[in-house]
Write an enzyme that holds these catalytic residues in place. Sequence first.
Site, PDB file in Angstrom:
ATOM      1  N   GLY A 176      28.774  -7.916 -42.327  1.00 37.28           N
ATOM      2  CA  GLY A 176      29.565  -6.803 -41.802  1.00 37.28           C
ATOM      3  C   GLY A 176      29.063  -6.474 -40.410  1.00 37.28           C
ATOM      4  N   GLU A 191      29.201 -21.829 -38.336  1.00 35.95           N
ATOM      5  CA  GLU A 191      29.911 -21.514 -39.572  1.00 35.95           C
ATOM      6  C   GLU A 191      29.684 -22.625 -40.599  1.00 35.95           C
ATOM      7  OE1 GLU A 191      32.706 -18.476 -39.286  1.00 35.95           O
ATOM      8  OE2 GLU A 191      30.640 -18.358 -38.610  1.00 35.95           O
TER       9      GLU A 191
END
Length: 234
Positions: free
Chosen positions: A91, A195
């Site tokens: 987050g 990623e």
Amino acid sequence: MLNLLLLSSSSYQNTGYLTHAKTYIQDFLKECDSLNEEILFIPYAGVRRNNDEYEKKVKESLNQENIVSIHRYNHSKEAILKAKVILVGGGNTFMLLSKLYEYDLLDCLAQRVKEGACYIGWSAGSNIAGKSIKTTNDMPIIMPQSFNALNLFPHQINPHFISGKIQGHNGESREERLEEFLIANPQEKIYAIPEGSALRIKDDKVKIIGHNPVLKFEHPMKSTTLELNQEYPY
């Protein structure tokens, strides 16, 4: 003994939320002999979802009912100090670190992991495992007491690493931003995790797992490629 699994992100390409991470997490828990242990979840980075929503999403995505968010406990410190597995979601890194300082949990969290609790993080949860959050990609939406983080992994981490400039983007590339950090902090090292990849840290060694190699940056902006499935001293 340190046992950390630091994922770049909660998703990889179009595989879905935490889908690519399930095998890594299961393998990690198996190595730690903690497959059946309760997992303490820390949801404080989730600015756009409340704690209940975040807990539910992670439990469903990982298909693990033994995940319990820290907000369920009356005594957060006690929950951390008893935990055998700690899971810290992504987050906003500034919000996550701010809450850990606000609730006075940062030191006991670091202590518990150093004592042997297994630590799993992604994105912001990975960022705070490093020395500081100065190489996060997030906006500083809140000011934490300090940028100093858990320092379990004694270097800087940059999750979601993307090399080069996006077409049409005229701002700095990620490499240029990291170079700025190294100019200001020439003694530091940065582990840039693309990623779909992760750092598997055991004691003083780091193994690269996932889909893409990791880059280690040092002043004066020298990069070293850390290859998949290889273990390195750090």
